[in-house]
Motif scaffolding. Structure first.
Motif, mmCIF file in Angstrom:
data_model
loop_
_atom_site.group_PDB
_atom_site.id
_atom_site.type_symbol
_atom_site.label_atom_id
_atom_site.label_comp_id
_atom_site.label_asym_id
_atom_site.label_seq_id
_atom_site.Cartn_x
_atom_site.Cartn_y
_atom_site.Cartn_z
ATOM 1 N N ALA A 37 0.801 -1.217 0.000
ATOM 2 C CA ALA A 37 0.000 0.000 0.000
ATOM 3 C C ALA A 37 0.840 1.276 0.000
ATOM 4 C CB ALA A 37 -0.965 -0.005 1.183
ATOM 5 N N PRO A 38 1.899 1.391 0.809
ATOM 6 C CA PRO A 38 2.696 2.621 0.766
ATOM 7 C C PRO A 38 3.345 2.866 -0.591
ATOM 8 C CG PRO A 38 3.126 1.403 2.788
ATOM 9 C CD PRO A 38 2.327 0.494 1.900
ATOM 10 N N ARG A 39 3.685 1.807 -1.290
ATOM 11 C CA ARG A 39 4.307 1.966 -2.605
ATOM 12 C C ARG A 39 3.315 2.493 -3.634
ATOM 13 N NH1 ARG A 39 7.747 -3.741 -2.996
ATOM 14 N NH2 ARG A 39 9.079 -3.386 -1.161
ATOM 15 N N LEU A 40 2.070 2.099 -3.509
ATOM 16 C CA LEU A 40 1.046 2.569 -4.441
ATOM 17 C C LEU A 40 0.521 3.945 -4.060
ATOM 18 C CD1 LEU A 40 -0.953 -0.754 -4.878
ATOM 19 C CD2 LEU A 40 0.702 0.240 -6.465
ATOM 20 N N ALA A 41 0.577 4.281 -2.782
ATOM 21 C CA ALA A 41 0.209 5.617 -2.281
ATOM 22 C C ALA A 41 -1.223 6.015 -2.606
ATOM 23 C CB ALA A 41 1.185 6.665 -2.817
ATOM 24 N N VAL A 42 -2.127 5.046 -2.653
ATOM 25 C CA VAL A 42 -3.560 5.348 -2.761
ATOM 26 C C VAL A 42 -4.125 5.293 -1.348
ATOM 27 C CG1 VAL A 42 -5.789 4.597 -3.666
ATOM 28 C CG2 VAL A 42 -3.736 4.431 -5.096
ATOM 29 N N HIS A 43 -4.480 6.433 -0.824
ATOM 30 C CA HIS A 43 -4.910 6.507 0.574
ATOM 31 C C HIS A 43 -6.383 6.160 0.759
ATOM 32 C CE1 HIS A 43 -1.018 8.199 0.986
ATOM 33 N NE2 HIS A 43 -1.336 9.382 0.482
ATOM 34 N N ARG A 44 -7.181 6.489 -0.257
ATOM 35 C CA ARG A 44 -8.624 6.216 -0.179
ATOM 36 C C ARG A 44 -9.174 6.133 -1.588
ATOM 37 N NH1 ARG A 44 -7.090 10.932 1.550
ATOM 38 N NH2 ARG A 44 -6.997 10.121 3.671
ATOM 39 N N ARG A 45 -10.373 5.602 -1.704
ATOM 40 C CA ARG A 45 -11.051 5.479 -2.978
ATOM 41 C C ARG A 45 -12.544 5.351 -2.737
ATOM 42 N NH1 ARG A 45 -8.381 2.578 -0.206
ATOM 43 N NH2 ARG A 45 -6.842 1.805 -1.675
ATOM 44 N N HIS A 46 -13.331 5.469 -3.808
ATOM 45 C CA HIS A 46 -14.776 5.262 -3.756
ATOM 46 C C HIS A 46 -15.079 3.991 -4.538
ATOM 47 C CE1 HIS A 46 -15.794 9.452 -2.360
ATOM 48 N NE2 HIS A 46 -14.551 9.615 -2.802
ATOM 49 N N LEU A 47 -15.944 3.147 -3.988
ATOM 50 C CA LEU A 47 -16.239 1.867 -4.614
ATOM 51 C C LEU A 47 -17.736 1.694 -4.831
ATOM 52 C CD1 LEU A 47 -13.787 -0.357 -2.537
ATOM 53 C CD2 LEU A 47 -13.446 0.496 -4.863
ATOM 54 N N CYS A 48 -18.090 1.028 -5.927
ATOM 55 C CA CYS A 48 -19.505 0.812 -6.246
ATOM 56 C C CYS A 48 -20.067 -0.408 -5.538
ATOM 57 C CB CYS A 48 -19.690 0.684 -7.755
ATOM 58 S SG CYS A 48 -19.006 -0.842 -8.464
ATOM 59 N N ARG A 49 -19.236 -1.146 -4.788
ATOM 60 C CA ARG A 49 -19.665 -2.350 -4.077
ATOM 61 C C ARG A 49 -19.211 -2.274 -2.623
ATOM 62 N NH1 ARG A 49 -15.741 -7.263 -6.010
ATOM 63 N NH2 ARG A 49 -16.844 -8.268 -4.280
ATOM 64 N N ASP A 50 -19.712 -3.207 -1.788
ATOM 65 C CA ASP A 50 -19.450 -3.150 -0.350
ATOM 66 C C ASP A 50 -18.477 -4.210 0.145
ATOM 67 O OD1 ASP A 50 -21.246 -0.984 0.093
ATOM 68 O OD2 ASP A 50 -22.915 -2.402 -0.068
ATOM 69 N N PHE A 51 -18.131 -5.185 -0.685
ATOM 70 C CA PHE A 51 -17.247 -6.289 -0.299
ATOM 71 C C PHE A 51 -17.789 -7.072 0.901
ATOM 72 C CE2 PHE A 51 -14.008 -4.039 -2.834
ATOM 73 C CZ PHE A 51 -13.524 -5.111 -3.570
ATOM 74 N N THR A 52 -19.096 -7.295 0.873
ATOM 75 C CA THR A 52 -19.689 -8.173 1.880
ATOM 76 C C THR A 52 -19.770 -9.615 1.370
ATOM 77 O OG1 THR A 52 -21.897 -7.593 1.073
ATOM 78 C CG2 THR A 52 -21.022 -6.328 2.935
ATOM 79 N N SER A 53 -19.628 -9.794 0.051
ATOM 80 C CA SER A 53 -19.559 -11.127 -0.535
ATOM 81 C C SER A 53 -18.515 -11.114 -1.639
ATOM 82 C CB SER A 53 -20.926 -11.564 -1.090
ATOM 83 O OG SER A 53 -21.358 -10.677 -2.098
ATOM 84 N N ALA A 54 -18.067 -12.296 -2.028
ATOM 85 C CA ALA A 54 -16.961 -12.391 -2.976
ATOM 86 C C ALA A 54 -17.312 -11.804 -4.338
ATOM 87 C CB ALA A 54 -16.530 -13.852 -3.121
ATOM 88 N N GLN A 55 -18.509 -12.055 -4.809
ATOM 89 C CA GLN A 55 -18.955 -11.518 -6.088
ATOM 90 C C GLN A 55 -20.194 -10.670 -5.855
ATOM 91 O OE1 GLN A 55 -18.222 -15.708 -8.146
ATOM 92 N NE2 GLN A 55 -18.737 -14.161 -9.678
ATOM 93 N N GLU A 56 -20.142 -9.436 -6.310
ATOM 94 C CA GLU A 56 -21.232 -8.484 -6.083
ATOM 95 C C GLU A 56 -21.493 -7.672 -7.333
ATOM 96 O OE1 GLU A 56 -20.762 -6.998 -1.520
ATOM 97 O OE2 GLU A 56 -19.125 -6.507 -2.882
ATOM 98 N N ALA A 57 -22.732 -7.259 -7.489
ATOM 99 C CA ALA A 57 -23.086 -6.259 -8.489
ATOM 100 C C ALA A 57 -22.968 -4.891 -7.835
ATOM 101 C CB ALA A 57 -24.505 -6.491 -8.990
ATOM 102 N N PRO A 58 -22.884 -3.839 -8.613
ATOM 103 C CA PRO A 58 -22.831 -2.500 -8.017
ATOM 104 C C PRO A 58 -24.089 -2.202 -7.205
ATOM 105 C CG PRO A 58 -22.152 -2.424 -10.310
ATOM 106 C CD PRO A 58 -22.717 -3.799 -10.079
ATOM 107 N N ARG A 59 -23.935 -1.349 -6.228
ATOM 108 C CA ARG A 59 -25.083 -0.892 -5.450
ATOM 109 C C ARG A 59 -26.056 -0.118 -6.345
ATOM 110 N NH1 ARG A 59 -20.730 0.590 -2.177
ATOM 111 N NH2 ARG A 59 -20.885 2.684 -3.047
ATOM 112 N N PRO A 60 -27.342 -0.065 -5.982
ATOM 113 C CA PRO A 60 -28.286 0.785 -6.715
ATOM 114 C C PRO A 60 -27.776 2.222 -6.745
ATOM 115 C CG PRO A 60 -29.466 -0.660 -5.221
ATOM 116 C CD PRO A 60 -28.007 -0.833 -4.900
ATOM 117 N N SER A 61 -27.901 2.859 -7.882
ATOM 118 C CA SER A 61 -27.444 4.230 -8.166
ATOM 119 C C SER A 61 -25.940 4.315 -8.362
ATOM 120 C CB SER A 61 -27.873 5.225 -7.083
ATOM 121 O OG SER A 61 -27.048 5.138 -5.926
#
Length: 394
Positions: free
Chosen positions: A65-89
């Motif tokens: 993670a420090p090498r990539l230096a991405v501190h945060r991001r926005h995601l269309c899914r919640d990672f509550t299951s291995a395979q997910e569709a995007p959230r509504p909207s």
């Protein structure tokens, strides 16, 4: 020679091809970004993966993670299951429509005034019909539209179309939107058998960004008024739009091998990006160098630019490029540190961020004429080893 001064790799550099360069300029009428949900930090994301899938993440958070230096991001899914569709909207066309709508509002232009709607993405909601059809429906747009299936230099190809469509002084404006929802092309279970997926996981982000391109039509300065969103009311122009592609390029550095007519049957498990990081690292600098050379031939020196926006592959690009090209890091975009790699939406999102946050004037610019600022945008794409960019002037 230090590690940041790697010479251009050959023979690939010898097959860079002849780029197309638009010598005219067009108005940038509006710009906006739409990001799904609240930002999630790297540590929080890794803790969620560890908790929900029993996958150890502490070592990777500490090392990769420090090498990539991405501190945060926005995601269309919640990672509550291995395979997910995007959230509504937060679906691909929905994010795109949100970005276009915001850009139109900023430009004070109704959707009915558009001559064309161009979308570009590598992660469409479905293969057919193209995503631009749903984007148009969501916007209530009844005019022509098209979707380009392209990743990080989709913006550069779209600009070539937009310049042609707005070549006449009375031409109607064109909307361009880049959008990615690539986080769904990933399963945490892949981390246990493919170490390269850690890089995809830790640098990716989802989102959309749009611009409204107008014809070259001079505007009376007296008609310009301050905007409520705090952005500059001065005219902004896109010039020197270029696009090029390597001839006899190596195998794709990033690809989705399944889902097309060559391999219509999906493998067991989720579809995911196959990423050849070795090839990307070997040839990536060459693509940025190619863009720099295109602009140099047209009298634009990157050292005289007020701000430089390379493709935001990760937060590590800015410090690397600062040393590679000997440029103060404060004049290089680090937008990926806050949103991750947005793929096809990356350049438009970085443009929106650079303008709205006024990053390009946070340091003393090299240009002596403050009334004429230049921001250089440089795209590079490993899927087909293409490059493209433009200059933003105001």
């Amino acid at each position: 020679m230090n590690k940041f001064q790697t010479p251009i790799v050959r023979p690939l550099a010898e097959t860079i091809g002849t780029p197309i360069v638009q010598r005219d300029r067009r108005q940038l009428l509006g710009h906006a970004t739409a990001l799904p949900g609240p930002a999630i930090g790297t540590e929080e994301l890794c803790e969620r993966i560890s908790r929900n899938f029993s996958i150890p993440t502490h070592r990777h958070v500490r090392v990769i993670a420090p090498r990539l230096a991405v501190h945060r991001r926005h995601l269309c899914r919640d990672f509550t299951s291995a395979q997910e569709a995007p959230r509504p909207s937060s679906r691909n066309p929905e994010l795109a429509a949100q970005a276009v709508s915001l850009a139109l509002n900023r430009a004070n232009i109704p959707v009915s005034a558009l001559a064309y709607l161009i979308s570009h993405t590598a992660t469409p909601a479905q293969l057919l019909p193209g995503g631009s059809a749903e984007i148009a429906r969501l916007l209530g747009y009844t005019g022509p539209h098209v979707e380009l299936r392209q990743a990080c230099t989709g913006f550069a190809n779209a600009l070539q179309f937009a310049f042609a469509l707005t070549s006449h002084a009375d031409a109607a404006p064109v909307a361009i939107v880049g959008v990615e929802t690539g986080s769904v092309y990933f399963s945490p279970e892949l981390l246990q058998r493919d170490s390269s997926q850690w890089i995809n996981f830790l640098q990716m982000g989802d989102g959309a960004a749009a611009v409204i391109i107008g014809a070259r039509r001079e505007v009376d300065p007296a008609s310009l008024i301050a905007k409520q969103d705090g952005s500059s009311s001065a005219q902004k122009w896109i010039s020197h739009a270029y696009f090029g592609q390597c001839q006899q390029a190596p195998a794709a550095g990033l690809r989705l091998a399944f889902g097309g007519s060559d391999r219509s049957a999906a493998p067991t498990g989720p579809l995911y990006f196959e990423h050849d990081f070795t090839s990307v690292a070997k040839h990536g600098a060459m693509l940025l160098d190619a863009g720099r050379e295109v602009l140099r031939k047209h009298g634009i020196d990157i050292h005289q630019a007020d701000f430089i926006v390379p493709h935001q592959a990760s937060g590590a690009v800015a410090p690397w490029l600062a040393k590679y090209w000997d440029i103060p890091i404060d004049r290089i975009s680090r937008h990926a540190q806050e949103v991750g790699n947005l793929g096809s939406a990356s350049i438009w999102a970085a443009l929106d961020h650079a303008i709205t946050s006024r990053q390009q004037v946070t340091v003393s610019p090299p240009n002596t004429n403050m009334a004429e600022r230049r921001c250089i945008f440089l795209g590079a794409e490993a899927t087909q080893y293409s490059y493209g960019g433009f200059v933003l002037e105001d």
